[in-house]
Design a protein around this motif. Structure first.
Motif, PDB file in Angstrom:
ATOM      1  N   THR A 184       0.804  -1.221   0.000  1.00 49.90           N
ATOM      2  CA  THR A 184       0.000   0.000   0.000  1.00 49.90           C
ATOM      3  C   THR A 184       0.841   1.276   0.000  1.00 49.90           C
ATOM      4  OG1 THR A 184      -0.119   0.071   2.423  1.00 49.90           O
ATOM      5  CG2 THR A 184      -1.824  -1.204   1.256  1.00 49.90           C
ATOM      6  N   PHE A 185       2.098   1.168   0.458  1.00 49.68           N
ATOM      7  CA  PHE A 185       3.002   2.312   0.577  1.00 49.68           C
ATOM      8  C   PHE A 185       2.463   3.379   1.530  1.00 49.68           C
ATOM      9  CE2 PHE A 185       3.623   0.482  -3.656  1.00 49.68           C
ATOM     10  CZ  PHE A 185       4.964   0.127  -3.584  1.00 49.68           C
ATOM     11  N   ARG A 186       1.627   2.962   2.473  1.00 50.10           N
ATOM     12  CA  ARG A 186       1.072   3.873   3.473  1.00 50.10           C
ATOM     13  C   ARG A 186       1.815   3.672   4.796  1.00 50.10           C
ATOM     14  NH1 ARG A 186      -1.782   8.252   1.803  1.00 50.10           N
ATOM     15  NH2 ARG A 186      -2.747   7.728  -0.211  1.00 50.10           N
ATOM     16  N   SER A 187       3.074   4.095   4.802  1.00 49.12           N
ATOM     17  CA  SER A 187       3.937   3.830   5.949  1.00 49.12           C
ATOM     18  C   SER A 187       3.442   4.532   7.209  1.00 49.12           C
ATOM     19  CB  SER A 187       5.368   4.279   5.653  1.00 49.12           C
ATOM     20  OG  SER A 187       5.865   3.625   4.510  1.00 49.12           O
ATOM     21  N   PHE A 188       3.069   5.807   7.086  1.00 50.43           N
ATOM     22  CA  PHE A 188       2.650   6.572   8.263  1.00 50.43           C
ATOM     23  C   PHE A 188       1.442   5.939   8.924  1.00 50.43           C
ATOM     24  CE2 PHE A 188       0.128   9.781  10.417  1.00 50.43           C
ATOM     25  CZ  PHE A 188       1.063  10.417  11.206  1.00 50.43           C
ATOM     26  N   GLU A 189       0.410   5.663   8.142  1.00 49.83           N
ATOM     27  CA  GLU A 189      -0.825   5.122   8.688  1.00 49.83           C
ATOM     28  C   GLU A 189      -0.611   3.739   9.313  1.00 49.83           C
ATOM     29  OE1 GLU A 189      -0.360   6.469   5.799  1.00 49.83           O
ATOM     30  OE2 GLU A 189      -2.094   7.623   5.059  1.00 49.83           O
ATOM     31  N   ILE A 190       0.159   2.914   8.635  1.00 50.89           N
ATOM     32  CA  ILE A 190       0.342   1.538   9.102  1.00 50.89           C
ATOM     33  C   ILE A 190       1.173   1.493  10.379  1.00 50.89           C
ATOM     34  CG2 ILE A 190       1.452  -0.661   8.541  1.00 50.89           C
ATOM     35  CD1 ILE A 190       0.605  -0.086   5.602  1.00 50.89           C
ATOM     36  N   TYR A 191       2.294   2.216  10.396  1.00 53.58           N
ATOM     37  CA  TYR A 191       3.157   2.135  11.572  1.00 53.58           C
ATOM     38  C   TYR A 191       2.589   2.920  12.755  1.00 53.58           C
ATOM     39  CZ  TYR A 191       6.507  -0.393   8.802  1.00 53.58           C
ATOM     40  OH  TYR A 191       7.107  -1.364   8.016  1.00 53.58           O
ATOM     41  N   LEU A 192       1.776   3.926  12.489  1.00 52.28           N
ATOM     42  CA  LEU A 192       1.060   4.586  13.579  1.00 52.28           C
ATOM     43  C   LEU A 192       0.059   3.614  14.206  1.00 52.28           C
ATOM     44  CD1 LEU A 192       0.421   7.129  15.212  1.00 52.28           C
ATOM     45  CD2 LEU A 192      -1.286   7.725  13.462  1.00 52.28           C
ATOM     46  N   THR A 193      -0.601   2.838  13.360  1.00 54.63           N
ATOM     47  CA  THR A 193      -1.536   1.837  13.857  1.00 54.63           C
ATOM     48  C   THR A 193      -0.818   0.755  14.649  1.00 54.63           C
ATOM     49  OG1 THR A 193      -3.011   2.233  11.960  1.00 54.63           O
ATOM     50  CG2 THR A 193      -3.315   0.177  13.196  1.00 54.63           C
ATOM     51  N   LEU A 194       0.330   0.299  14.137  1.00 57.14           N
ATOM     52  CA  LEU A 194       1.104  -0.706  14.864  1.00 57.14           C
ATOM     53  C   LEU A 194       1.531  -0.176  16.231  1.00 57.14           C
ATOM     54  CD1 LEU A 194       3.467  -2.372  12.223  1.00 57.14           C
ATOM     55  CD2 LEU A 194       1.170  -3.035  12.928  1.00 57.14           C
ATOM     56  N   THR A 195       1.911   1.094  16.284  1.00 57.62           N
ATOM     57  CA  THR A 195       2.291   1.693  17.563  1.00 57.62           C
ATOM     58  C   THR A 195       1.142   1.615  18.562  1.00 57.62           C
ATOM     59  OG1 THR A 195       3.822   3.221  16.471  1.00 57.62           O
ATOM     60  CG2 THR A 195       3.082   3.808  18.693  1.00 57.62           C
ATOM     61  N   GLY A 196      -0.064   1.968  18.093  1.00 58.40           N
ATOM     62  CA  GLY A 196      -1.235   1.903  18.963  1.00 58.40           C
ATOM     63  C   GLY A 196      -1.548   0.483  19.414  1.00 58.40           C
ATOM     64  N   LEU A 197      -1.389  -0.474  18.512  1.00 62.15           N
ATOM     65  CA  LEU A 197      -1.673  -1.871  18.859  1.00 62.15           C
ATOM     66  C   LEU A 197      -0.670  -2.409  19.874  1.00 62.15           C
ATOM     67  CD1 LEU A 197      -2.654  -3.288  15.344  1.00 62.15           C
ATOM     68  CD2 LEU A 197      -4.167  -2.872  17.291  1.00 62.15           C
ATOM     69  N   TYR A 198       0.606  -2.054  19.720  1.00 54.53           N
ATOM     70  CA  TYR A 198       1.600  -2.490  20.709  1.00 54.53           C
ATOM     71  C   TYR A 198       1.347  -1.836  22.065  1.00 54.53           C
ATOM     72  CZ  TYR A 198       4.583  -5.197  17.581  1.00 54.53           C
ATOM     73  OH  TYR A 198       5.076  -6.178  16.736  1.00 54.53           O
ATOM     74  N   LEU A 199       0.928  -0.569  22.062  1.00 55.50           N
ATOM     75  CA  LEU A 199       0.571   0.088  23.316  1.00 55.50           C
ATOM     76  C   LEU A 199      -0.598  -0.625  23.990  1.00 55.50           C
ATOM     77  CD1 LEU A 199       0.858   3.884  22.390  1.00 55.50           C
ATOM     78  CD2 LEU A 199       2.161   2.687  24.142  1.00 55.50           C
ATOM     79  N   ALA A 200      -1.597  -1.018  23.184  1.00 61.77           N
ATOM     80  CA  ALA A 200      -2.760  -1.715  23.728  1.00 61.77           C
ATOM     81  C   ALA A 200      -2.367  -3.066  24.309  1.00 61.77           C
ATOM     82  CB  ALA A 200      -3.823  -1.886  22.637  1.00 61.77           C
ATOM     83  N   MET A 201      -1.496  -3.805  23.612  1.00 65.39           N
ATOM     84  CA  MET A 201      -1.069  -5.110  24.129  1.00 65.39           C
ATOM     85  C   MET A 201      -0.233  -4.953  25.397  1.00 65.39           C
ATOM     86  SD  MET A 201      -0.284  -7.511  20.796  1.00 65.39           S
ATOM     87  CE  MET A 201       0.825  -6.364  19.976  1.00 65.39           C
TER      88      MET A 201
END
Length: 222
Positions: A184-201
């Motif tokens: 998708t080449f949507r680095s900002f959106e994807i890695y921001l989401t990953l950051t939130g998911l790791y925070l949640a876990m």
């Protein structure tokens, strides 16, 4: 031209991202159990007073704590096949994380065990308790009460460290995020989401460890 944010790709890939979270937690919990077992075994070996066992434990801890985790993962996944030991990426990831966590767990548990006053141990012998009973009831349980917060924090760090095993093709959240980013080449959106998911876990694990401490390791309130 300004960057146009598009979180639609994240929403479309939400089932895959949730699967990545479950895979991360699965790998992490298995590594935590392995690390806890290694830590307890190493502490027991150190308390035997047998010099070769003590030397082996100290050497293991120093090697793991003073080398990068990425190098350890590469050695297990890429180096061991030279000796005829071939592991799947997921098994190699669990083993690498377990060994790494075990070395740190060893020192954390050891600090808790060393904090137990010798008078309590002598009292156990005076009551006729066997060495295993003394270690289990007088040493281990109080020691875990003391060191469990540090042990829980270390295991949360272990879960976060699991993101590195994407480098050996183990399938977990970061791996899925990288695959999604390449399509998708949507680095900002994807890695921001990953950051939130790791925070949640991390928050989930912190709540879980706090519950375990309250239910099983807290002293009775009188």
């Amino acid at each position: 031209m300004s960057y146009q944010f598009d979180f639609g790709v994240v929403l479309a890939a939400w089932p895959d991202l949730l699967r990545g979270c479950l895979l991360t937690l699965s790998i992490s919990f298995q590594a935590m159990l392995l690390g806890l077992a290694i830590g307890l075994a190493c502490v027991i070996l150190r308390r035997t007073g047998y010099a070769p066992a003590i030397f082996a434990v100290k050497t293991f801890v120093e090697i793991i704590r003073n080398t990068p985790f990425l190098v350890q993962a590469f050695f297990i996944f890429l180096g061991l096949p030279s000796l005829g030991i071939r592991l799947s990426p997921d098994v190699a990831a669990i083993l690498a994380l377990g060994l790494n966590g075990g070395a740190y767990a060893t020192e954390i548990i050891r600090s808790g065990v060393d904090s137990i006053h010798k008078g309590q141990i002598e009292a156990g012998y005076a009551l006729g308790l066997k060495p295993l009973q003394i270690f289990r009831h007088i040493i281990l349980v109080p020691a875990l009460r003391i060191c469990f917060p540090a042990l829980g924090s270390q295991f949360i760090l272990l879960m976060l460290t699991s993101s590195i095993v994407a480098s050996i093709s183990a399938v977990e959240l970061t791996t899925i995020g990288q695959l999604l980013e390449t399509t998708t080449f949507r680095s900002f959106e994807i890695y921001l989401t990953l950051t939130g998911l790791y925070l949640a876990m991390s928050a989930l694990l912190a709540a879980l460890f706090a519950t375990i401490e309250r239910l099983f390791l807290s002293y009775p309130v009188r």
